[in-house]
Design an enzyme around this catalytic site. Sequence first.
Site, PDB file in Angstrom:
ATOM      1  N   SER A  13      58.924  15.632   4.909  1.00  0.00           N
ATOM      2  CA  SER A  13      58.133  15.935   3.450  1.00  0.00           C
ATOM      3  C   SER A  13      57.502  14.580   3.277  1.00  0.00           C
ATOM      4  O   SER A  13      56.790  14.041   2.777  1.00  0.00           O
ATOM      5  CB  SER A  13      59.330  15.270   2.136  1.00  0.00           C
ATOM      6  OG  SER A  13      60.416  14.422   1.986  1.00  0.00           O
TER       7      SER A  13
ATOM      8  N   ASP B  39      65.705  14.817   9.580  1.00  0.00           N
ATOM      9  CA  ASP B  39      64.527  16.074   9.716  1.00  0.00           C
ATOM     10  C   ASP B  39      63.833  15.474  10.855  1.00  0.00           C
ATOM     11  O   ASP B  39      63.382  15.035  11.673  1.00  0.00           O
ATOM     12  CB  ASP B  39      63.435  16.047   8.839  1.00  0.00           C
ATOM     13  CG  ASP B  39      63.909  16.748   7.229  1.00  0.00           C
ATOM     14  OD1 ASP B  39      65.286  17.660   7.165  1.00  0.00           O
ATOM     15  OD2 ASP B  39      63.930  16.277   6.764  1.00  0.00           O
TER      16      ASP B  39
ATOM     17  N   LYS C 267      68.387  17.284  11.202  1.00  0.00           N
ATOM     18  CA  LYS C 267      68.519  18.126  10.067  1.00  0.00           C
ATOM     19  C   LYS C 267      67.296  19.541  10.985  1.00  0.00           C
ATOM     20  O   LYS C 267      66.840  19.369  11.361  1.00  0.00           O
ATOM     21  CB  LYS C 267      68.191  18.128   8.390  1.00  0.00           C
ATOM     22  CG  LYS C 267      68.101  19.370   8.047  1.00  0.00           C
ATOM     23  CD  LYS C 267      68.506  18.507   6.649  1.00  0.00           C
ATOM     24  CE  LYS C 267      67.272  18.244   5.690  1.00  0.00           C
ATOM     25  NZ  LYS C 267      66.040  19.133   6.110  1.00  0.00           N
TER      26      LYS C 267
ATOM     27  N   GLU D 166      65.900  23.076  10.745  1.00  0.00           N
ATOM     28  CA  GLU D 166      65.488  24.795   9.833  1.00  0.00           C
ATOM     29  C   GLU D 166      65.942  25.896  10.549  1.00  0.00           C
ATOM     30  O   GLU D 166      65.049  25.890  11.982  1.00  0.00           O
ATOM     31  CB  GLU D 166      64.515  24.029   8.556  1.00  0.00           C
ATOM     32  CG  GLU D 166      64.102  23.185   8.003  1.00  0.00           C
ATOM     33  CD  GLU D 166      62.318  23.327   7.542  1.00  0.00           C
ATOM     34  OE1 GLU D 166      62.160  22.391   6.282  1.00  0.00           O
ATOM     35  OE2 GLU D 166      62.305  24.263   7.732  1.00  0.00           O
TER      36      GLU D 166
ATOM     37  N   GLU E  64      67.916  25.672   0.279  1.00  0.00           N
ATOM     38  CA  GLU E  64      66.871  24.952  -1.287  1.00  0.00           C
ATOM     39  C   GLU E  64      66.458  26.189  -2.122  1.00  0.00           C
ATOM     40  O   GLU E  64      66.758  27.207  -0.716  1.00  0.00           O
ATOM     41  CB  GLU E  64      65.456  24.837   0.070  1.00  0.00           C
ATOM     42  CG  GLU E  64      64.188  23.860  -1.267  1.00  0.00           C
ATOM     43  CD  GLU E  64      63.737  22.891   0.295  1.00  0.00           C
ATOM     44  OE1 GLU E  64      62.614  23.161  -0.420  1.00  0.00           O
ATOM     45  OE2 GLU E  64      64.150  22.589   1.252  1.00  0.00           O
TER      46      GLU E  64
END
Length: 263
Positions: free
Chosen positions: A46, A84, A112, A114, A181
């Site tokens: 982010s 991330d 992490k 996704e 999320e």
Amino acid sequence: MKTTTISNLNAMKAAGDKFAVITAYDYTFSRMIETAGIEVTLVGDSLGNVIQGRDSTIPVTVDEMAYHTEIVKRGNSRTLLMTDMPFMSYANENQAMENAAILMQAGAQMVKLEGGEWLAETVYMLTERGIPVCGHVGLTPQSVHKLGGYKVQGKEEESAQQMIAEAQILEEAGADLIVVECVPSSLGRELSQALHIPVIGIGAGPDTDAQVLVLQDMLGISQRLPKFSKNFLDQNSSIQEAIIAYGNEVRSGAFPCAEHCFK
């Protein structure tokens, strides 16, 4: 504050105790997060949005993530530090191993990723080599173009059950944590009940084992405050007090409340 470990987080889930996660991108805020007693710090991709001013996380590179991980680590030795892996840095197993090694050597204690079932072999390979992994299901920002925007996921029963099944596959592959999320609160609760590992929610309702927010969102200094966030600086006199209040509200279950959740 004691040093947070994966074992600590598992014990907290078993005891029904919630924990707090917050993003950090620099040394100064990292120090404040540690002082506030937050259990987990996430160096999030982010940073593409809130630090670099981009319209998505997709342009963020491994080198940028490693740089921010290194400076966050300098300010914080007691929270669990998670980083991330950015877009297309784990498209295959060899690439994932090389890039995860870069981030771990920069100071991360967990990476992490996704995605769902397609990541199972990668998760297994990383964890077998001593690299802790956090999965991320639901709205996955790196897939925003494929998803057609930042939309709530898992609203239909079929897609909700598929998400639970894929999270269980990641757990079986060796994932130590899962982020979910932007899903209905009922799905956040089901996921937390279905998994033995802690589930960290962001826009996933009050019944997950933990909550994570982007630092700039919880301080109310983002250009647009997401529905699932809250401006904790609004009712506190300093940034330090706001971060402490966030952690306390997560642990007590006061945050998130209905206005921050999706049905």
